[in-house]
Design a protein around this motif. Structure first.
Motif, short mmCIF file in Angstrom:
data_model
loop_
_atom_site.label_atom_id
_atom_site.label_comp_id
_atom_site.label_asym_id
_atom_site.label_seq_id
_atom_site.Cartn_x
_atom_site.Cartn_y
_atom_site.Cartn_z
N ILE A 30 0.83 -1.20 0.00
CA ILE A 30 0.00 0.00 0.00
C ILE A 30 0.87 1.25 0.00
O ILE A 30 0.61 2.20 -0.76
CB ILE A 30 -0.95 -0.02 1.22
CG1 ILE A 30 -2.00 -1.12 1.04
CG2 ILE A 30 -1.63 1.34 1.39
CD1 ILE A 30 -2.80 -1.42 2.30
N ARG A 31 1.91 1.27 0.82
CA ARG A 31 2.79 2.45 0.87
C ARG A 31 3.56 2.63 -0.44
O ARG A 31 3.78 3.76 -0.88
CB ARG A 31 3.73 2.35 2.06
CG ARG A 31 3.03 2.55 3.41
CD ARG A 31 4.02 2.68 4.54
NE ARG A 31 4.77 1.44 4.77
CZ ARG A 31 4.37 0.44 5.55
NH1 ARG A 31 3.21 0.52 6.17
NH2 ARG A 31 5.12 -0.64 5.71
N GLY A 82 -7.91 -9.28 -0.30
CA GLY A 82 -7.01 -8.26 -0.83
C GLY A 82 -7.77 -7.10 -1.44
O GLY A 82 -7.40 -5.92 -1.22
N HIS A 83 -8.81 -7.40 -2.20
CA HIS A 83 -9.60 -6.33 -2.81
C HIS A 83 -10.16 -5.41 -1.74
O HIS A 83 -10.11 -4.17 -1.88
CB HIS A 83 -10.74 -6.94 -3.64
CG HIS A 83 -10.32 -7.39 -4.99
ND1 HIS A 83 -11.01 -7.06 -6.14
CD2 HIS A 83 -9.26 -8.14 -5.39
CE1 HIS A 83 -10.40 -7.61 -7.20
NE2 HIS A 83 -9.35 -8.27 -6.76
N ILE A 84 -10.72 -5.99 -0.69
CA ILE A 84 -11.32 -5.18 0.37
C ILE A 84 -10.26 -4.33 1.07
O ILE A 84 -10.44 -3.12 1.26
CB ILE A 84 -12.04 -6.08 1.39
CG1 ILE A 84 -13.24 -6.76 0.72
CG2 ILE A 84 -12.49 -5.27 2.60
CD1 ILE A 84 -13.88 -7.84 1.57
N LEU A 91 -6.65 2.30 -2.86
CA LEU A 91 -6.03 1.81 -4.10
C LEU A 91 -7.09 1.39 -5.11
O LEU A 91 -8.17 0.93 -4.76
CB LEU A 91 -5.11 0.62 -3.82
CG LEU A 91 -3.67 0.96 -3.40
CD1 LEU A 91 -3.66 1.53 -1.99
CD2 LEU A 91 -2.80 -0.27 -3.47
N GLY A 92 -6.72 1.54 -6.38
CA GLY A 92 -7.53 1.04 -7.48
C GLY A 92 -6.63 0.22 -8.40
O GLY A 92 -5.59 -0.29 -7.96
N GLY A 93 -6.99 0.13 -9.65
CA GLY A 93 -6.15 -0.59 -10.62
C GLY A 93 -6.30 -2.09 -10.51
O GLY A 93 -7.37 -2.61 -10.15
N LEU A 98 -1.91 -6.76 -7.29
CA LEU A 98 -1.38 -6.20 -6.05
C LEU A 98 -1.51 -7.21 -4.90
O LEU A 98 -0.59 -7.36 -4.09
CB LEU A 98 -2.11 -4.91 -5.70
CG LEU A 98 -1.81 -3.71 -6.61
CD1 LEU A 98 -2.74 -2.55 -6.28
CD2 LEU A 98 -0.35 -3.27 -6.47
N THR A 99 -2.65 -7.92 -4.85
CA THR A 99 -2.83 -8.92 -3.80
C THR A 99 -1.84 -10.06 -3.97
O THR A 99 -1.26 -10.54 -2.98
CB THR A 99 -4.27 -9.46 -3.82
OG1 THR A 99 -5.19 -8.38 -3.64
CG2 THR A 99 -4.48 -10.49 -2.71
#
Length: 250
Positions: A30-31, A82-84, A91-93, A98-99
């Motif tokens: 996230i960072r 991960g989505h939640i 975050l989007g995309g 990312l997860t």
């Protein structure tokens, strides 16, 4: 109390633990995507989300829910989590990508250690000729992971949810472990870190359960599972030695 002839062990936060927690790994990603957060904030969000479904999950269990599992189903649960988590951080995309990045960091072999009391516990059980087995909700990759971690060789068998097609707290996965051990439920014990999956699941088939609290090396160190239960309700242990003492294993 019947003599114990077999002990089943959960894996994560029971036998082994991550040096960087799942919440650390989420926080890192996230960072890196430019959003501020902390491991503690991520943990708080995840725990709140799971706690909000606790009563419903227990009700479903008591009403006889089925618990099928597979590699695909297991991955889907983590992707949904991960989505939640990522959306709540702004975050989007490509949230799937990312997860998966989070999970790759988390499941790196070098990120995992074995609790100091594990090998001694295994040796003490072996000396009493007690059957010992893995009983874990995980993907089929867990078997190779345990082998690389140096744990698999110490166990008589491994019952992994995605391989047998059913997961805790369902009856069938516990029954499968009992078949592998060749013992009656009243002669078996199970230790794990989750109340629904490990305690209620084991009780439902007549296996003696222990809820283990690994302190700062727990899944939710800021929200210990044991804090929601009393010793009258659950046999809570702070490590494997107290479990052995309770079972009368010297």
């Amino acid at each position: 109390m019947n003599p114990v002839e077999a002990v089943f062990f959960d894996v994560g936060w029971t036998l082994s633990y991550p040096h960087r927690s799942l919440w650390d790994c989420f926080g890192e990603v996230i960072r890196e995507e430019g959003f501020e957060t902390s491991s503690e904030e991520v943990e708080r969000t995840a725990h709140s989300m799971m706690a909000s479904r606790r009563e419903e999950s227990i009700r479903e269990f008591l009403e006889g829910a089925e618990y099928p599992d597979s590699d695909e189903a297991f991955e889907a649960i983590f992707l949904a989590l991960g989505h939640i988590m990522l959306k709540k951080s702004g975050l989007g995309g490509d949230l799937d990508a990312l997860t998966r990045d989070v999970l790759e960091r988390f499941w790196l072999l070098e990120n995992w250690g074995i609790y100091p009391d594990v090998i001694d516990t295994i040796e003490r059980l072996r000396a009493r000729k007690i059957r010992i087995g893995i009983l874990s909700n995980a993907t089929s990759a867990l078997v190779d992971f345990l082998d690389e971690l140096g744990l698999l060789q110490h166990f008589d068998f491994a019952v992994v949810s995605a391989i047998v097609g059913t997961k805790k707290p369902g009856r069938r996965i516990f029954e499968h472990a009992l078949e592998q051990a060749g013992v009656e439920p009243s002669n078996a014990a199970h230790v794990g870190d989750m109340f629904l999956e490990d305690i209620l699941g084991a009780r439902n088939v007549g296996v003696r359960p222990f809820l283990i609290d690994r302190g700062r090396n727990s899944l939710f160190p800021s929200f210990p599972e044991a804090a929601d239960h009393s010793p009258e309700d659950v046999e809570i242990v702070r490590g494997l030695d107290p479990m052995l003492d309770a079972l009368g294993v010297e």
